[in-house]
Write an enzyme that holds these catalytic residues in place. Structure first.
Site, short mmCIF file in Angstrom:
data_model
loop_
_atom_site.label_atom_id
_atom_site.label_comp_id
_atom_site.label_asym_id
_atom_site.label_seq_id
_atom_site.Cartn_x
_atom_site.Cartn_y
_atom_site.Cartn_z
N CYS A 50 47.35 23.90 68.04
CA CYS A 50 47.70 24.62 69.50
C CYS A 50 46.51 25.35 70.13
CB CYS A 50 48.93 25.49 69.53
SG CYS A 50 48.61 27.01 68.02
N ASN A 51 45.53 25.86 69.08
CA ASN A 51 44.43 26.52 70.13
C ASN A 51 43.17 25.78 70.00
OD1 ASN A 51 45.94 28.96 70.42
ND2 ASN A 51 45.38 29.50 68.25
N SER A 107 39.26 31.86 64.96
CA SER A 107 40.34 31.86 65.29
C SER A 107 40.65 33.00 66.25
CB SER A 107 41.25 32.03 64.29
OG SER A 107 41.01 31.02 63.19
N GLU A 112 42.75 34.39 60.23
CA GLU A 112 44.09 33.74 60.04
C GLU A 112 43.87 32.74 59.11
OE1 GLU A 112 45.54 30.89 60.96
OE2 GLU A 112 44.03 30.09 62.37
N GLN A 114 45.98 30.11 58.36
CA GLN A 114 46.57 28.59 58.53
C GLN A 114 45.69 27.59 59.01
OE1 GLN A 114 47.76 31.38 60.02
NE2 GLN A 114 49.84 31.63 59.15
N GLN A 118 45.01 23.26 58.31
CA GLN A 118 44.94 22.38 59.43
C GLN A 118 43.64 21.63 59.13
OE1 GLN A 118 45.49 25.21 62.28
NE2 GLN A 118 47.75 24.86 62.63
N GLY A 187 65.45 41.12 71.98
CA GLY A 187 64.49 40.46 72.82
C GLY A 187 64.20 39.34 71.89
N ALA A 188 63.56 38.33 72.63
CA ALA A 188 63.01 36.99 72.40
C ALA A 188 62.05 36.39 72.93
CB ALA A 188 64.46 36.01 72.21
N THR A 191 56.26 38.25 71.43
CA THR A 191 56.15 39.34 70.27
C THR A 191 57.39 39.23 69.27
OG1 THR A 191 55.12 40.65 71.71
CG2 THR A 191 55.77 41.91 69.45
#
Length: 415
Positions: A50-51, A107, A112, A114, A118, A187-188, A191
């Site tokens: 995604c990044n 990253s 991080e 992950q 990947q 909240g959704a 964060t």
């Protein structure tokens, strides 16, 4: 020969641009094989997250433009439009970049973990597609080794560097285990989703999600195995919650002292942890005055995050020094593949073997041995010595199924 790293990441392009050049999992094998069909690309690995989207290519000649054009054509994006977001690194810089990426130093969140998984997955997919050869096998194994060393010998991946992660760590310190805890997320948004993911990884027993928009709350609940509710249900949800993490965009507090006081009574004064990540605040300041209630704000966590981020940056310096050493070792190996140097060492080695065999034969003559026997012995010994290393190499290539090496050996025999 050139090693190329070409791509876009969170530093050079917006998410809209990154989405345009992302590779779907079901198209990756086709992409890899298409890339190596360019002619001068002999090996390739594609890292697509995604990044970032990055192409790693081993080129027979240092012509990068066809690779840029291929990326643009594959995703049907004009090359001129794409060019402004691309970075291109070659040889030493490309190797150093790959190792930094796998170690988490490039990253969005420094350190991080992950990304290493990947990169390993990208390498494995390329192997299955048949686009990893001798050079990239060595490069990626060296990369995985240094990434492991960075994790083992530095603390670049330790301690929370996001308020959501810090909130979950705080909850773990107060509640020794979160597996028996009920957590209420108010909240959704982004964060809250990040906190929910961290909580899910900790095996939280039950997760309640209260949001103004029910659809968004249900989407997050489905993602992490929680229960979706409306904000109007807070008076019923608070008594059930051991931990409350709130992060709405409300301009006024939505959790007041009276609401929490009532919840504590219904809980028979079992302790509650409230973490307010919202700006402006979601929880009234006076809530912190209540007995059996622990209230932390985003400011409390930011000081922790800032200190942790500084510590990670300091550790990253040590990690970069380790990467530089590993990259130089790989580059030295690449330089050793230079045909002139290889031929020189090949000749020197075999001349030395021939000289040793000749001296042995001359000693035999001087001691009175039969010349014909010595010639036969010299021929057999020299033949066996010269064939030993190639024989072992061919056998090993056969065991590994290394068709590239076997083809090279076959070419030598034919000639």
């Amino acid at each position: 020969m050139t090693i190329l790293a070409l791509g876009v990441n969170h530093k050079t392009a917006s998410v809209e641009v990154r989405e345009k050049v992302a590779f779907a999992a079901d198209k990756l094998e086709l992409a890899l094989q298409s890339l190596t069909q360019l002619g001068h690309v002999s090996e390739s690995v594609i890292v697509s997250t995604c990044n970032r989207t990055e192409l790693y290519c081993h080129l027979e000649q240092a012509d990068l433009e066809p690779v840029v054009q291929w990326l643009a054509d594959f995703h049907q994006v004009p090359a001129a439009e794409l060019q402004q977001y691309l970075y291109q690194l070659a040889d030493t810089e490309a190797v150093d970049h790959l190792m930094a990426v796998a170690s988490g130093l490039d990253s969005l969140v420094l350190g991080e973990p992950q990304i290493l998984g990947q990169v390993k997955q990208a390498y494995q997919q390329a192997k299955e597609a048949g686009t990893v050869g001798t050079i990239f096998e060595r490069l990626f194994q060296s990369t995985f080794a240094i990434a492991k060393d960075v994790r083992t010998h530095t603390e670049v991946g330790q301690n929370a560097v996001s308020v959501a992660f810090a909130a979950v760590n705080l909850a773990k310190h107060i509640f020794s285990s979160l597996k028996d805890a009920t957590v209420l997320l108010v909240g959704a948004g982004e964060t809250a989703e990040l906190a929910a993911r961290h909580l899910s990884e900790q095996g939280v027993k039950r997760m309640l999600i209260a949001n103004r928009t029910r659809a968004r709350g249900e989407a997050l609940a489905q993602l992490v195995g929680g229960e979706a509710h409306s904000l109007s249900d807070l008076q019923y949800l608070l008594p059930q919650a051991d931990i409350v993490i709130s992060s709405t965009a409300s301009p006024l507090p939505i959790i007041g002292k009276g609401l929490v006081e009532s919840a504590v009574k219904k809980r028979r004064h079992q302790p509650m942890l409230l973490i307010d990540l919202a700006v402006p605040r979601d929880v009234e300041e006076q809530v912190g005055d209540l007995d059996d209630v622990f209230l932390y704000t985003v400011d409390d966590l930011q000081s922790i995050v800032s200190a942790n981020r500084k510590q990670r940056e300091n550790e990253a310096e040590a990690a970069r020094a380790m990467i530089a050493s590993q990259a130089e070792a790989f580059n030295a190996w690449m330089r050793s593949l230079n045909s002139v140097d290889l031929l020189k060492r090949y000749r020197e080695t075999h001349q030395q073997l021939a000289e040793q065999a000749l001296q042995r034969a001359l000693q035999g003559l001087n001691s009175g041995k039969d010349p014909q026997d010595l010639l036969i012995e010299l021929t057999n010994r020299l033949s066996n010595t010269l064939m030993h290393t190639p024989t072992r190499a061919i056998q090993e290539a056969g065991r590994r199924g290394d068709l590239t090496a076997l083809a090279a050996y076959q070419k030598l025999i034919k000639e």
